[in-house]
Design an enzyme around this catalytic site. Structure first.
Site, short mmCIF file in Angstrom:
data_model
loop_
_atom_site.label_atom_id
_atom_site.label_comp_id
_atom_site.label_asym_id
_atom_site.label_seq_id
_atom_site.Cartn_x
_atom_site.Cartn_y
_atom_site.Cartn_z
N LEU A 18 0.84 -1.21 0.00
CA LEU A 18 0.00 0.00 0.00
C LEU A 18 0.87 1.25 0.00
O LEU A 18 0.88 2.00 0.96
CB LEU A 18 -0.92 -0.02 1.22
CG LEU A 18 -2.33 -0.56 1.01
CD1 LEU A 18 -3.10 -0.55 2.31
CD2 LEU A 18 -3.07 0.24 -0.04
N HIS A 19 1.61 1.44 -1.07
CA HIS A 19 2.45 2.65 -1.17
C HIS A 19 1.57 3.83 -1.57
O HIS A 19 0.35 3.68 -1.72
CB HIS A 19 3.59 2.42 -2.16
CG HIS A 19 3.12 2.24 -3.58
ND1 HIS A 19 3.45 3.11 -4.59
CD2 HIS A 19 2.30 1.32 -4.12
CE1 HIS A 19 2.86 2.71 -5.71
NE2 HIS A 19 2.15 1.62 -5.45
N LEU A 20 2.19 4.99 -1.76
CA LEU A 20 1.42 6.22 -1.94
C LEU A 20 0.38 6.13 -3.08
O LEU A 20 -0.79 6.44 -2.87
CB LEU A 20 2.37 7.40 -2.17
CG LEU A 20 1.73 8.77 -2.25
CD1 LEU A 20 0.84 9.05 -1.05
CD2 LEU A 20 2.80 9.85 -2.34
N ALA A 23 -2.34 3.64 -2.20
CA ALA A 23 -3.16 4.18 -1.12
C ALA A 23 -4.12 5.24 -1.66
O ALA A 23 -5.30 5.28 -1.29
CB ALA A 23 -2.28 4.78 -0.03
#
Lengths: 93, 323
Positions: A18-20, A23
């Site tokens: 769940l990276h930027l 996300a």
């Protein structure tokens, strides 16, 4: 708050977790629903409509999450979010 | 919520240097866990009079206990140490132990529980360790909200997503206050009734503003605008304006919010376009400080009003001050 609350387990399978960008996609999807939507990892529960909260989960590849929703469109909300995670956020790897 | 516990290796890492801890023996088997924030002084258990120390509790011995053990025969001394150094004791710390006799070193090294020494006094080790354990073992949760330090008062802004918590925090930072955490506040309840919040590690210093994205408060405003952790003293609930809902108009009643079983005052602030929330939050902080100094403006007004009714005083203008 709806009368019911539904929960579904999901595993983060994409490489970056769940990276930027992922996300942001999740928050955008969640924000399209009227229901209250939360993500839970172990003892930590965050608002799925908050990018800071979702990033704060520090959910890397292999993390097990619980998607919790309550409200008028809870079924659709959970299905959409689980679908997005399982589709690896529609990103190329 | 499951009970928290911390491994002994973490305590050695965090407090070892500060408390001058030195290991007398190797840790046998796995890293033992500390499960209790209270610390035992097992004088009675040592002489076989009390129950054995509870599981998961650190045991401290001081000058008195060590002098007593020193005076015993080797056999009695071994027996006394066996009474307290059981396998489920995560650690025994010998304080005021700058010089230990060969006998004590031998007896304690042979013990099944890990034994450490410190040249500091028992009360010094006790105080530092118990406040450390209280924080580390405190119940923890993550709150959806934004924590700011306003005039030294920790204010937790809450409300539905998109209502403007982050924007309010940004405005407060602009006015000279400090950001602790945006949107996700990691909170511990420190006994007997203190809430402490900080940001979730990778998000420190960041704020999300709708339309801009994530901004780094540290690089824009510098260290002045930041605070690592803060006691949470008041909850400010930002709510959508609702004509039909009754608002608190007198301020005589204090509402409460409960977090981790700890109750703090809660203020509901309904939003209307054009209203400056940051100024309202500043006033909430200042009036909280005033109250904690013993002055409650609302109660004072009520008292003054009743007094005047009783004495039938009139409000009259000053005859000379008419310009």
């Amino acid at each position: 708050m709806g009368l019911y609350m539904i929960e579904r387990d999901v595993k983060i399978i994409n490489k970056l977790g769940l990276h930027l960008r992922a996300a942001a996609a999740l928050v955008q999807t969640a924000s399209g629903f009227a229901s209250d939507i939360h993500l839970r990892k172990d003892d930590m529960e965050v608002d799925a409509k908050s990018i800071m909260g979702v990033l704060g989960l520090e959910a890397g590849q292999g993390t097990h999450l619980k998607v919790i929703a309550s409200g008028s469109d809870e079924e659709d909300a959970v299905r959409a979010i689980v679908g997005l995670i399982e589709a690896k956020f529609n990103e190329e790897e | 919520m499951k009970a928290k516990q911390i491994p002994l290796s973490q305590i050695i890492n965090d407090c070892g240097d500060f408390l001058h801890l030195r290991a007398l023996n190797e840790i046998r088997g796995s890293d033992p866990n500390i499960e209790r924030s209270d610390i035992g002084i097992p004088s009675l258990s040592m002489v076989g009079l009390g129950p054995p120390p509870p599981r998961g509790q650190i045991q401290l011995l001081g000058k008195q206990e060590l002098t007593y053990l020193e005076g015993l025969s080797l056999e009695d001394c071994t027996k006394a140490v066996e009474n307290i150094s059981k396998l489920d004791v995560p650690c025994v710390i010998l304080t005021s132990a700058e010089k230990l006799s060969g006998k004590l070193v031998d007896v304690f090294s042979a013990s099944p529980a890990p034994v450490m020494t410190s040249d500091l006094s028992m009360s010094q080790v006790f105080q530092y360790l118990s406040s450390y354990l209280e924080v580390e073992l405190a119940p923890e949760t993550t709150i959806n909200g934004t924590l700011v330090d306003v005039y030294g008062v920790g204010i937790l802004l809450r409300g539905p997503s998109g209502i403007g918590k982050s924007e309010c925090a940004l405005d407060l930072v602009e006015r000279g206050h400090r950001l602790v955490a945006d949107d996700a506040v990691k909170t511990i309840g420190k006994p007997p009734g203190i809430l402490i919040g900080r940001s979730v590690a990778p998000l420190q210093n960041y704020v999300e503003v709708r339309g801009i994205g994530l901004i780094d408060i540290g690089s824009i405003y510098g260290i002045r605008a930041l605070r690592r952790q803060k006691r949470i003293e008041i909850e400010v609930n930002l709510t959508p304006w609702d004509e039909t809902k009754l608002q608190d108009r007198s301020g005589l009643e204090t509402r409460k919010a409960e977090i981790l079983g700890i109750s703090i005052p809660s203020v509901a602030v309904p939003l209307v376009p054009g209203k400056s929330i940051s100024v309202i939050v500043e006033v909430i902080a200042l009036s909280h400080t005033l109250k904690s100094y013993g002055y409650d403006a609302t109660a004072e007004l009520d008292r003054r009003w009743l007094e005047r009714i009783k004495t039938k005083a009139r409000t009259s203008f000053e005859p000379r001050d008419t310009e």
